[in-house]
Write a protein that holds these residues in place. Structure first.
Motif, PDB file in Angstrom:
ATOM      1  N   GLY A   1       0.799  -1.221   0.000  1.00 20.87           N
ATOM      2  CA  GLY A   1       0.000   0.000   0.000  1.00 20.87           C
ATOM      3  C   GLY A   1       0.825   1.261   0.000  1.00 20.87           C
ATOM      4  O   GLY A   1       2.014   1.248   0.312  1.00 20.87           O
ATOM      5  N   TYR A   2       0.167   2.356  -0.358  1.00 22.48           N
ATOM      6  CA  TYR A   2       0.793   3.680  -0.350  1.00 22.48           C
ATOM      7  C   TYR A   2      -0.114   4.631   0.414  1.00 22.48           C
ATOM      8  O   TYR A   2      -1.324   4.640   0.225  1.00 22.48           O
ATOM      9  N   VAL A   3       0.493   5.456   1.281  1.00 23.75           N
ATOM     10  CA  VAL A   3      -0.218   6.423   2.105  1.00 23.75           C
ATOM     11  C   VAL A   3       0.324   7.815   1.803  1.00 23.75           C
ATOM     12  O   VAL A   3       1.537   7.999   1.692  1.00 23.75           O
ATOM     13  N   TRP A   4      -0.576   8.800   1.696  1.00 24.14           N
ATOM     14  CA  TRP A   4      -0.163  10.192   1.567  1.00 24.14           C
ATOM     15  C   TRP A   4      -1.192  11.054   2.286  1.00 24.14           C
ATOM     16  O   TRP A   4      -2.356  10.706   2.371  1.00 24.14           O
ATOM     17  N   GLY A   5      -0.726  12.174   2.842  1.00 24.39           N
ATOM     18  CA  GLY A   5      -1.646  13.053   3.544  1.00 24.39           C
ATOM     19  C   GLY A   5      -0.949  14.252   4.137  1.00 24.39           C
ATOM     20  O   GLY A   5       0.221  14.533   3.847  1.00 24.39           O
ATOM     21  N   LYS A   6      -1.699  14.951   4.985  1.00 22.26           N
ATOM     22  CA  LYS A   6      -1.178  16.155   5.626  1.00 22.26           C
ATOM     23  C   LYS A   6      -1.818  16.294   6.997  1.00 22.26           C
ATOM     24  O   LYS A   6      -2.818  15.642   7.307  1.00 22.26           O
TER      25      LYS A   6
ATOM     26  N   THR B   1       3.583  16.917   6.377  1.00 24.64           N
ATOM     27  CA  THR B   1       3.129  15.982   5.342  1.00 24.64           C
ATOM     28  C   THR B   1       3.427  14.557   5.796  1.00 24.64           C
ATOM     29  O   THR B   1       4.300  14.327   6.626  1.00 24.64           O
ATOM     30  N   ILE B   2       2.670  13.621   5.216  1.00 22.19           N
ATOM     31  CA  ILE B   2       2.828  12.194   5.503  1.00 22.19           C
ATOM     32  C   ILE B   2       2.993  11.477   4.168  1.00 22.19           C
ATOM     33  O   ILE B   2       2.238  11.720   3.232  1.00 22.19           O
ATOM     34  N   ARG B   3       3.957  10.577   4.103  1.00 22.06           N
ATOM     35  CA  ARG B   3       4.162   9.700   2.951  1.00 22.06           C
ATOM     36  C   ARG B   3       4.600   8.351   3.481  1.00 22.06           C
ATOM     37  O   ARG B   3       5.241   8.261   4.520  1.00 22.06           O
ATOM     38  N   GLY B   4       4.290   7.294   2.765  1.00 22.39           N
ATOM     39  CA  GLY B   4       4.781   5.994   3.188  1.00 22.39           C
ATOM     40  C   GLY B   4       3.919   4.861   2.683  1.00 22.39           C
ATOM     41  O   GLY B   4       3.201   5.010   1.700  1.00 22.39           O
ATOM     42  N   GLY B   5       3.991   3.744   3.362  1.00 23.29           N
ATOM     43  CA  GLY B   5       3.225   2.593   2.930  1.00 23.29           C
ATOM     44  C   GLY B   5       3.405   1.419   3.855  1.00 23.29           C
ATOM     45  O   GLY B   5       4.052   1.509   4.898  1.00 23.29           O
ATOM     46  N   GLY B   6       2.795   0.318   3.445  1.00 28.01           N
ATOM     47  CA  GLY B   6       2.870  -0.896   4.237  1.00 28.01           C
ATOM     48  C   GLY B   6       2.593  -2.109   3.377  1.00 28.01           C
ATOM     49  O   GLY B   6       2.274  -1.993   2.194  1.00 28.01           O
ATOM     50  N   MET B   7       2.717  -3.258   3.991  1.00 22.26           N
ATOM     51  CA  MET B   7       2.502  -4.513   3.270  1.00 22.26           C
ATOM     52  C   MET B   7       1.333  -5.269   3.878  1.00 22.26           C
ATOM     53  O   MET B   7       1.035  -5.134   5.053  1.00 22.26           O
ATOM     54  N   LEU B   8       0.711  -6.082   3.060  1.00 19.55           N
ATOM     55  CA  LEU B   8      -0.406  -6.949   3.400  1.00 19.55           C
ATOM     56  C   LEU B   8      -1.690  -6.169   3.637  1.00 19.55           C
ATOM     57  O   LEU B   8      -2.304  -6.224   4.689  1.00 19.55           O
ATOM     58  N   SER B   9      -2.090  -5.417   2.634  1.00 20.51           N
ATOM     59  CA  SER B   9      -3.352  -4.694   2.674  1.00 20.51           C
ATOM     60  C   SER B   9      -3.950  -4.634   1.275  1.00 20.51           C
ATOM     61  O   SER B   9      -3.251  -4.772   0.278  1.00 20.51           O
ATOM     62  N   VAL B  10      -5.273  -4.428   1.235  1.00 19.75           N
ATOM     63  CA  VAL B  10      -5.973  -4.348  -0.036  1.00 19.75           C
ATOM     64  C   VAL B  10      -7.146  -3.382   0.096  1.00 19.75           C
ATOM     65  O   VAL B  10      -7.802  -3.324   1.129  1.00 19.75           O
ATOM     66  N   GLY B  11      -7.374  -2.568  -0.956  1.00 20.68           N
ATOM     67  CA  GLY B  11      -8.501  -1.646  -0.983  1.00 20.68           C
ATOM     68  C   GLY B  11      -8.055  -0.207  -0.977  1.00 20.68           C
ATOM     69  O   GLY B  11      -6.916   0.118  -1.312  1.00 20.68           O
ATOM     70  N   GLY B  12      -8.973   0.649  -0.587  1.00 21.17           N
ATOM     71  CA  GLY B  12      -8.688   2.070  -0.514  1.00 21.17           C
ATOM     72  C   GLY B  12      -9.503   2.707   0.588  1.00 21.17           C
ATOM     73  O   GLY B  12     -10.647   2.306   0.837  1.00 21.17           O
ATOM     74  N   MET B  13      -8.928   3.674   1.273  1.00 22.19           N
ATOM     75  CA  MET B  13      -9.661   4.380   2.320  1.00 22.19           C
ATOM     76  C   MET B  13      -9.101   5.773   2.510  1.00 22.19           C
ATOM     77  O   MET B  13      -7.960   6.065   2.151  1.00 22.19           O
ATOM     78  N   ALA B  14      -9.942   6.622   3.059  1.00 21.58           N
ATOM     79  CA  ALA B  14      -9.535   7.934   3.534  1.00 21.58           C
ATOM     80  C   ALA B  14      -9.681   7.896   5.047  1.00 21.58           C
ATOM     81  O   ALA B  14     -10.579   7.231   5.571  1.00 21.58           O
ATOM     82  N   LEU B  15      -8.781   8.562   5.747  1.00 23.39           N
ATOM     83  CA  LEU B  15      -8.907   8.607   7.200  1.00 23.39           C
ATOM     84  C   LEU B  15      -8.629  10.000   7.710  1.00 23.39           C
ATOM     85  O   LEU B  15      -7.898  10.775   7.086  1.00 23.39           O
ATOM     86  N   SER B  16      -9.244  10.331   8.823  1.00 24.29           N
ATOM     87  CA  SER B  16      -8.980  11.593   9.507  1.00 24.29           C
ATOM     88  C   SER B  16      -8.988  11.310  10.995  1.00 24.29           C
ATOM     89  O   SER B  16      -9.796  10.506  11.469  1.00 24.29           O
ATOM     90  N   GLY B  17      -8.059  11.930  11.700  1.00 24.55           N
ATOM     91  CA  GLY B  17      -7.971  11.623  13.116  1.00 24.55           C
ATOM     92  C   GLY B  17      -7.190  12.628  13.912  1.00 24.55           C
ATOM     93  O   GLY B  17      -6.654  13.602  13.386  1.00 24.55           O
TER      94      GLY B  17
END
Length: 148
Positions: A45-50, A63-79
């Motif tokens: 996966g790939y993650v980007w945000g602010k 800013t946020i950039r990065g990723g991870g392994m063993l995931s599927v799909g797409g989502m938006a998050l706020s927290g």
């Protein structure tokens, strides 16, 4: 057998999604963050945000950039979350590691605990939207804007 695997996967995803969603209140000495990000994945996966880091009366965009392994799909998050062990503002910059999981169908919640190499900890509680399933190891880079 196929039904058994499907049921086991759903049980695992539910367990991972519920684990870590509770967040302790920030201590008076903690900094706080608010962020929004997107995550897309097909195995990797790939993650980007602010977001914004709040330290006392000061606000610092990042800013946020990065990723991870063993995931599927797409989502938006706020927290929102607490930032602990932030000795100097520059210690916030860096690579944060996290292990966890998320399961979102339409709307959900996620809890994330991260730590960087300088000992800065982030405990984040977020709302999610999308269709996403992960049990992952994530590596996220947080960078303050403006050369801080």
């Amino acid at each position: 057998m196929n039904h058994f695997r499907h049921a086991a996967l759903v049980a695992l995803a539910s367990s991972l999604a519920l684990h870590g969603t509770a967040q302790a209140a920030c201590a008076p000495t903690d900094a706080r963050i608010e962020l929004s990000a997107h995550h897309v994945a097909a195995g990797v996966g790939y993650v980007w945000g602010k977001g914004t880091l709040y330290d006392g009366t000061h606000a610092y965009p990042f800013t946020i950039r990065g990723g991870g392994m063993l995931s599927v799909g797409g989502m938006a998050l706020s927290g929102q979350g607490c930032v602990r062990n932030l000795g100097r503002l520059s210690d916030f910059n860096g690579t944060y590691w996290s292990v966890g999981g998320t399961a979102t169908i339409h709307h959900g919640t996620a809890g994330l605990v991260m730590e960087n190499g300088r000992g800065v900890d982030i405990n984040l509680a977020a709302h999610t939207r999308g269709a996403f399933l992960s049990g992952q190891i994530a590596r996220l880079s947080f960078r303050l804007k403006g050369g801080l």
